[in-house]
Each structure stands twice: as C-alpha cells, then as structure tokens.
Design an enzyme around this catalytic site. Sequence first.
Site, short mmCIF file in Angstrom:
data_model
loop_
_atom_site.label_atom_id
_atom_site.label_comp_id
_atom_site.label_asym_id
_atom_site.label_seq_id
_atom_site.Cartn_x
_atom_site.Cartn_y
_atom_site.Cartn_z
N ASP A 476 0.83 -1.21 0.00
CA ASP A 476 0.00 0.00 0.00
C ASP A 476 0.87 1.26 0.00
OD1 ASP A 476 -2.35 1.45 0.06
OD2 ASP A 476 -3.20 0.35 1.75
N ASP A 546 -10.85 2.12 -3.08
CA ASP A 546 -11.38 1.91 -1.73
C ASP A 546 -12.90 2.01 -1.73
OD1 ASP A 546 -9.02 1.40 -0.49
OD2 ASP A 546 -8.78 3.38 0.41
#
Length: 745
Positions: A476, A546
């Site tokens: 990430d 997301d």
Amino acid sequence: MGVNFMANIEYDPERQLFHLHNDTFSYVIQVIRGYLVKRYCGPALDHFSGTAKLEDFSHAFNIQNDAAPYSLTTLPLEYSTLMGGDYRTPAYAVRNGHGQLIGNLKFDHYQILAGNESFNGTLPTARTPHGQTLIITMHDETQTLAVRLKYTIVGDLPVLLKQVEYRNLTDTTLTITHAASLQLDFDDHAYDLITLTGAHLNEAKVTRQPLTPGKKSIGSNYGASGPQGVPATILAAPATNEFAGEALGVTLLWSGNFNYTAQVDQFDNSRLVMGLNPELFAWQLKPGKPFVTPEAAVAYTNDGLNDLSRIFHRFFADHVMPLPRKNLIEYNTWETTYFDVSEAKILAEIPKAEELGVELLVIDDGWFKNRPNDAGQLGDWVPDPVKFPHGLRPVADAIHARGLAFGLWVEPEMISENSELYATHPDWAMQYVGQKPLRSRNQLILDLSQRIVQDHLITVLTNLVRDNHIDYLKWDYNRHFSQPGSPVLPPDQQGEVGYRYTRGLYRVLKTLRDTFPKLLIENCSSGGGRLDGGMIAYTDQTWTSDFTDPVYRMKIMNGFSLFFPLKIFVSHFTASPNLQDARLTPLHTRALLSLVGITGIECPPSQLSPAEAAAVKASFAFYKANRKELQNGLLFRLRPSHVNQDEVCWLITNAAKTKALVLTSVGVTSPIPHYQHVLLHYLDPRLSYQIDNTKNATGLELNHAGVTLPLAHGDFSATLMELTAVTNLPQPTAAPTLDQITTQS
Ligand code: GLA
C-alpha cells in the site's frame, strides 16, 4: 499477409529514411536537413515511398534557420525543444553552463539491434524477444549534448516503445528541466482526447473531448502517478467508437510524477508530449553519467477502442507483467475489523473461510506494534505483542496447515514519527530543511532516493516474508509528497528527488520479486491511486478503489479497462450497507460483481447471514469453474466507456471464444421498462453457442443481431449470461448455474 511475429527495421540510406514495422503496424522517420521528422504512423505498409509529401511551408516571419525551406515549427518533429524556431510544447529542455537552452539536435548516427536494448536496467522495460530496436543519436551544433532516441517495435502487436537517454559531451554539468519520453506530431488535429482522471474513491473517470486550439495537460506532481490522472491517454478519430475506427494510445511504464500535453497550434497541427512532469523536476547531468526517461508505449488500431484495449491488455500481460501465477480467492480483514486484527480473530475465521472456498487469508492494516488506528507506528514492522502474542508465524502455519495461503498488508514506503525507525534515522524521512514536517494520514514518506533506505527496506521485507512464510503482500501507499526534499542530496539536486524515489522503489520491488519468485504482490495506493505501467511491471494484481460499492467499482474498472487487463482487477464481496456510501445493494449484485478479475471477500466469513454465505459460496464455486475467463479472459466493453458511466456491460471470453459471459451492471433504474439489445461483436462467427443452458444461436447472429438483456429489477442490479460453444465442443460440465449463486434479494 500471414502472421509474422517478427519486427523489422529497414533503413534507406539515400533518403535517410527508417521504416519500423511488423505485420500490423508501421512507423516511418526521415532525416531532413539533419532534423528527425515523423513521416507516418499507422497500419503496416510494405513500402513507404512518400506519396504524402511534407509541405514546403515557410510561413511569414518564420525563423530562418537551416531547416529551410521548411519552418521548424510546422515540421512533424520527433523530439524537439524551444529553440531555433519551434514554438510548440517542448519535449526536452537542457541548459548549458551559460544557463542557455541547448537546441536543434541533429542526426549523428544510428544502430539497429535485436530485441529491446534497455538503456537502464533500473527502470521498467517491456520484454520484446521478437522485437527490433533502433537507436538514433543526435547532437547539438556545439557538441554539448547527445540525445539517444530508442525505438523498439514489438514483434506481435502494433506497439512501438520509445525511450530517451541524455549524455553530456562536455566536462561541465548541464541541467535538464524537461524530459519527455515521447513526442508525437500530427499535421492535423482531427482527434478526440480520451483521458482517465479522478480522485480517491472516484478513480479512472473517462473523459472524451475534441482537441481544440491551445494546450490540454494532465499530470501528477503528487510523487506517485496518483488517482488524479493516469499516465495513459488515447487520441481517437471523432467517429471512432468501441467497435470501429482509428485510435492511438500512449502510456508510460512509470509510477512517479508525469505529465502529458496535447496541443493544437497556430496552423491547426497537433502535438502530444508525454513524460516526466517538468514541475518539481531538474536534473544535473554530470559528465559521463547518462540520464534516462521512463519508457513509453504507443499502440495503434483501426478497429475501435476495444481493439486498442485488447492490444494494451496483451502488451501488459505478455510483455510487462511478471510471469503469470495463479491469483487466489482472498479473505481480507480490512472492512471486517479495520485496525482491530488479532491472532484469535483470524484463526477463528479459517474454518468458515475455507468452507466458502477462500484460498488466501490476508491480515490487512493493524497487525504491527502501536497501530490501534492510522496514527500508529509505520516503519518498524514488528507484530503487535498483544494482538499477535506469538508473532505471525503460528498464524501462517495454521493457515498453511489447511492448505490455504497467508498474506499480509504492508506500507513499506512510509514512516511515522513515533516509530523506532524515525528515532534512529530521522534523516531517512523525506523533508525540507528547517521546516515542520507536513503529515498526511499522520505519516511521513521515507526518502527512497537514498540507497541506504532502499537497502533497509529490502532487508526488512525479505526477513518479514521469509520468517513468516508469507505468500502474498498487499503493498500500500497512502499519502503523497508534500516536501519532496532529500536530506542527503546537495541543493542543486533537490529537483531529482521524485525521479530518484521512483527508481529506488522499483529497485526494492525488483529485488523482492527476484528473491521470492512465487510471492504474489497486490498493488494498492488507497485503492487505484498508483495503477500505471510501472507498478504493473512488478505486481500481480491491483486494488482498484477503496470505494467497494460493487456497481461503482465496476464503473471504475470499466475506466481502467481502456488500458489494463482483467487479470489485475480485484473485486471483493463487501457489506451492504456499503461502508463508504451506506448504499444498500441487492445480494445478487454483490455476489455477481465480485466475480470479475480476482475475487474475494472483505466481510467476516463467520458473520455472514445464511443467505450471504450461500451466495458467496456459490459465487466462489462458479468462479473456480470459470476462472480461465473471469480471471484471465479477454474483456470487451459493449457500451461506450464515456457515456452513462454508471452502466457497464462487458463481454468476457476465453482466448478460443468457446466460452463467454455477458455481465451487466446498472445504477438507478428507469421507471419505464426498457429492453436493451447488445450486439456481442466479438464471438466466433463460425461457432454456435448455447445461451444459459437453454437455446442455441450462432456467433454470427449474436455478433450482429445481439441479445436482449434481462430487465433490471430495481436499482443497482446486475445480470450475467453464459454462452458456451456447442459446435465442436462437448457439453459444458456441471458448473454451478447462476440460479445457484443466489436469487434476487
Ligand atoms: C488503504 C487501502 C485499504 C486498506 C487501508 C489500510 O486505504 O486501500 O484497502 O488496506 O489502506 O490502512
């Protein structure tokens, strides 16, 4: 013309003309009065004789340089700067010791090489075993700067790679302030520009607009390519649609700051320049040290946007991505517990996850010391002793004991000020001298331009993966640059930080991949914030957003699908109400739309309702039976990607077109019943297909007369139609049917 997977580069010394071609694509460059001029870019030609002449166009008040009778600002040049009469957007700008621009590069010599001769092993480069490479070296008149233009024609696709290397021919330092990977000049501007822009939770928004006088620029100065703009664009003829027409796509194998500019000039000619973003960039070109731009890929088609996407998908899958491995059905803890993960919780999920058909259990954020929330300790990567009293290894062992794989979330490029790493090495954080560090998500960024920092990450990650028997990493990256300063670079090199950072990141990723060839890596940057041709070279799959609302995730993936293949998209079954927008989505839609790309689940398996558990179990079984198509299939958009982006309709097929799925997802439905026909366009016209195990029709009919989609029932619905070739294949095996997945809820 038969299929010939070889590229060829021919040079005609009399006309100083280079013809780069394969079976489908030709690109022609000519040296005219020393200048490098683009003569042709399009479908393959047997021979280029130059019937379309360059205009002897010397306009009033043009600069009288040695390009005469041509005006330099009207010639379709290959790589040019703001000097000597070309006033268009420059591809490069280099200043000499007098602070003056070095201009008007002229042809010096060329080389033709097999394959793709990489200028620099530390940047991503496409594998082109059947390609050929032309390197043209140009010099300026004062013999100060040499620029080497590399062109690689890919053997099996209409794709041309471009990359540029700068060399300093003097013994004093030069300064590069603009460094594009490519320049493409056209003697008209009859194109629409198709772009992907967006934001966190709203990635890959497709915009199509005609080129008009002036400049249109898209780029990133965020340090990463960013969700704000993807380093990839398309120029399409106005009549081009998904199924027909001319289109030229361009992308960078690069994950840092970038920019592209499309310009229509005073004579209605156009230029596209793409490469490093000149904002925040300045490079000290020392004697003897080359500087290399990212590699760019140009793809061409005459058969519409789906065909351009097919070319890019194959280019990325076959020439750029790591060698294929089986991506696994994942249970990820993030939307289950957020930071509140623990050994007990993950162990408790194993039996239920296994029963659903999960193949990989991933502990997301929260597993390391002092990480109760996003203010916690990034940089140390030591398991939290309370959450994981025995470390991670027993968890990995328990998961492996069930024949499942074990994965972990990391955000290696970050550092928190409350970490031990920061206490020991505050100078490893990116920073501006004497200024308060600017945090984002409470964290700072490690200065990956420093080799010592890269080495540290390589050691930490190698130990983490090796000691804990990790099969998968979710990599990430959750904040952007704000003070792009390196404590170790001298003042005149601070403009190099962004480039050096991205190059350092690639070194870390490459080393890790080489050390652990079986390790799966998922690319994530708060979702699809760093989905580009550079990250694709080192990772197997990407978390595209997301925003896990299934209908909106489809829309986001539809945008990304202009360039990126199905096999990198990750789609997880998520909760309803959705955790980002609180939308209630029918169970059928949630299950169905989690099937594309790499499927998985973000809800706790043990807490699913019986109906949810049955739907997920059936959809995973369906996925396993149709994995070849759903994970690795060919993807075609049956609706235009830029019109009503809430409605997506995809045809997904295997390579042989013997199995096909038509997947639709819609947003808010209309109160007026509205039957929709879609033409399937891409089935094999010679085959006959069985539709949903009921009636048969020929590929020819399905392509041209189409099918009627089932009526949408309520908002946010999704449908799936299965087609199986019956002409010369045995009947399909007893894979679970759609009805078994779930009924409408
Ligand atoms: C990012 C990712 C999420 C999750 C969180 C963890 O936002 O996109 O999927 O991993 O970080 O902090």
